[in-house]
Write a protein that holds these residues in place. Structure first.
Motif, mmCIF file in Angstrom:
data_model
loop_
_atom_site.group_PDB
_atom_site.id
_atom_site.type_symbol
_atom_site.label_atom_id
_atom_site.label_comp_id
_atom_site.label_asym_id
_atom_site.label_seq_id
_atom_site.Cartn_x
_atom_site.Cartn_y
_atom_site.Cartn_z
ATOM 1 N N SER A 48 0.848 4.991 -10.578
ATOM 2 C CA SER A 48 1.993 5.046 -11.022
ATOM 3 C C SER A 48 2.921 6.092 -10.119
ATOM 4 O O SER A 48 2.502 6.793 -9.241
ATOM 5 C CB SER A 48 2.140 5.438 -12.428
ATOM 6 N N ASP A 49 4.054 5.721 -10.260
ATOM 7 C CA ASP A 49 5.269 6.724 -9.622
ATOM 8 C C ASP A 49 5.020 8.410 -9.751
ATOM 9 O O ASP A 49 5.108 8.790 -11.185
ATOM 10 C CB ASP A 49 6.446 6.193 -10.114
ATOM 11 N N PRO A 50 4.654 9.198 -8.949
ATOM 12 C CA PRO A 50 4.361 10.565 -9.246
ATOM 13 C C PRO A 50 5.841 11.192 -9.761
ATOM 14 O O PRO A 50 5.729 12.219 -10.406
ATOM 15 C CB PRO A 50 4.070 10.936 -7.818
ATOM 16 N N GLN A 51 6.955 10.613 -9.296
ATOM 17 C CA GLN A 51 8.005 11.037 -9.826
ATOM 18 C C GLN A 51 8.632 10.635 -11.107
ATOM 19 O O GLN A 51 9.687 11.107 -11.500
ATOM 20 C CB GLN A 51 9.346 10.610 -8.892
ATOM 21 N N PRO A 63 5.825 -0.063 -2.510
ATOM 22 C CA PRO A 63 6.754 -0.929 -3.534
ATOM 23 C C PRO A 63 8.055 -0.470 -3.940
ATOM 24 O O PRO A 63 9.128 -1.397 -4.288
ATOM 25 C CB PRO A 63 5.902 -1.162 -4.873
ATOM 26 N N PHE A 64 8.154 0.867 -3.395
ATOM 27 C CA PHE A 64 9.858 1.406 -3.794
ATOM 28 C C PHE A 64 10.591 1.418 -2.756
ATOM 29 O O PHE A 64 11.742 1.935 -2.547
ATOM 30 C CB PHE A 64 9.581 2.710 -4.396
ATOM 31 N N LYS A 65 9.983 0.952 -1.641
ATOM 32 C CA LYS A 65 10.709 1.045 -0.164
ATOM 33 C C LYS A 65 11.595 -0.389 -0.227
ATOM 34 O O LYS A 65 11.658 -1.231 -1.130
ATOM 35 C CB LYS A 65 9.915 1.286 0.890
ATOM 36 N N ARG A 66 12.139 -0.725 0.859
ATOM 37 C CA ARG A 66 12.778 -1.900 1.095
ATOM 38 C C ARG A 66 11.965 -3.165 0.647
ATOM 39 O O ARG A 66 12.737 -4.163 0.376
ATOM 40 C CB ARG A 66 13.354 -1.943 2.623
ATOM 41 N N THR A 109 -4.247 -9.656 -2.814
ATOM 42 C CA THR A 109 -4.176 -8.588 -3.557
ATOM 43 C C THR A 109 -3.325 -7.347 -3.124
ATOM 44 O O THR A 109 -3.562 -7.057 -2.024
ATOM 45 C CB THR A 109 -5.198 -7.913 -4.221
ATOM 46 N N LEU A 110 -2.086 -6.991 -3.635
ATOM 47 C CA LEU A 110 -1.239 -5.954 -3.220
ATOM 48 C C LEU A 110 -1.500 -4.871 -3.949
ATOM 49 O O LEU A 110 -1.538 -4.685 -5.177
ATOM 50 C CB LEU A 110 0.350 -6.366 -3.472
#
Length: 389
Positions: A68-71, A176-179, A191-192
């Motif tokens: 999960s997103d650390p932020q 996944p949070f990049k471009r 599988t990603l």
């Protein structure tokens, strides 16, 4: 010498990592014979600093991994994977978990940070594809690209699906949070697996993702030993800097395209500054990424800062004159006038492929710049050094 100072740390992991060096000659077929001893305490993964992944061990040998997103952003999503020992049959998985046979045989690494994990573990045999080779200095990887063992799959937003399929990866590690541009990849059925080390807010948190990769390739023991040595040295250097009476101030970045992208006060670089015994000029800021500013705003904050940290890929030898030429107003900073620019050239150092897993080296470099009396006079920096001319 630096070698003398780090001898104890290197000895700690030398025996464990000796197997990693030999592993570079292993074939993908040999990887099938690997086994993951999940009942071995030295091989159990328990993140101490990383906040983006967790592991639960099941009695039947399965490991349930949550990413999960650390932020903890508003758009954060949770990903769940069940790591199944290769060749082992398994029953009903908990709802929402994607099964992955491990050790994997091949993978694609989308970022240099991910690649740094494989390099640290001596595990490039598990990498069959990468994206950009920009700033890449590792000779082994270059040789593998040249002889075809590693393929270049294109850039984010423009991936080559045919090359990806030819690389035959079991998994693709993504950010996944990049471009992005992952829709085309999803159609391949591969599988990603999100690797969110770049979103960790502490240097050790980012470095600990080497354990995440280790779980997929059967190198948990090596990863634990490697990271323990890194964390121990980091703590030693941090303790040295904690004793200083005077803490200099520091700012970071340069003007590009009319904006100065300063790192936020909760960024892992800001944490490095603090741990190195310095005060970051934006320490009260709550952002974790880059903060766009115009020159005037940044100058109002950093005009009298003692040090200036710069990381770029200047073609040739960077200098104060080159810094002035890029923006004449740069010469007005106190750090410029007093020759206190801390500089790293990515064209000349393996910054992106090594620094993510070696925050202790980054910390040493910064401590040597801020407080040279704390380290031996013959200390040799790895990445950053004071710009001299």
């Amino acid at each position: 010498m630096r070698k003398n100072m780090l001898l104890a740390v290197l000895c700690t992991v030398a025996a464990v990592l000796a197997g990693c060096r030999g592993a570079q000659q292993r074939t993908a077929a040999a990887a099938d014979r690997d086994s993951i001893a999940v009942d071995d305490s030295a091989a159990r993964i328990a993140p101490q600093y990383a906040e983006g992944f967790s592991v639960e061990y099941a009695d039947d040998g399965l490991r349930l991994v949550t990413v999960s997103d650390p932020q903890k952003g508003e758009k954060s999503k949770t990903y769940r994977f069940a790591l199944v020992p290769r060749g082992q049959k398994y029953g009903q998985l908990p709802e929402g978990y994607t099964p992955i046979e491990v050790p994997i045989r091949r993978s694609i690494a989308m970022t240099t940070l991910q690649l740094s994990n494989f390099i640290a573990l001596g595990a490039l045999d598990f990498v069959s594809g990468i994206t950009s080779t920009r700033h890449l200095q590792n000779r082994d990887i270059k040789a593998r690209i040249k002889d075809g063992r590693i393929s270049q799959i294109g850039m984010e937003g423009n991936f080559d699906a045919e090359v990806i399929m030819a690389a035959a990866p079991d998994v693709i590690f993504i950010s996944p949070f990049k471009r992005g541009g992952y829709e085309a990849i999803k159609e391949t059925g591969i599988t990603l697996v999100p690797h969110l080390g770049y979103k960790e807010m502490t240097p050790l948190g980012q470095a600990e993702w080497v354990k995440f990769i280790a779980m997929f390739i059967g190198r948990e023991r090596e990863a634990n030993a490697f990271f323990d040595a890194v964390a121990a040295r980091y703590a030693e250097v941090k303790a040295l800097a904690a004793s200083v009476a005077q803490r200099p101030t520091v700012f970071s970045g340069e003007m590009h395209g009319g904006n100065w992208f300063a790192v936020g006060g909760r960024n892992h670089l800001a944490q490095l500054f603090r741990d190195a015994g310095a005060d970051y000029v934006l320490s009260d800021n709550e952002e974790t990424g880059g903060i766009p500013m115009d020159f005037e705003r940044l100058y109002a904050i950093a005009a009298n800062a003692d040090f200036w940290r710069i990381l770029n890929s200047y073609p040739g030898d960077f200098s104060y004159e080159a810094l002035r030429a890029s923006e004449p107003r740069n010469a007005d900073f106190k750090a410029f006038r007093e020759r206190k620019v801390i500089y790293c050239n990515m064209k000349q150092t393996p910054y992106y492929e090594q620094s993510p897993v070696h925050p202790e080296q980054l910390l040493e470099d910064l401590v040597f710049a801020f407080h040279p009396e704390l380290l031996p006079k013959d200390f040799e920096p790895t990445f950053y050094r004071l710009l001299e001319k």
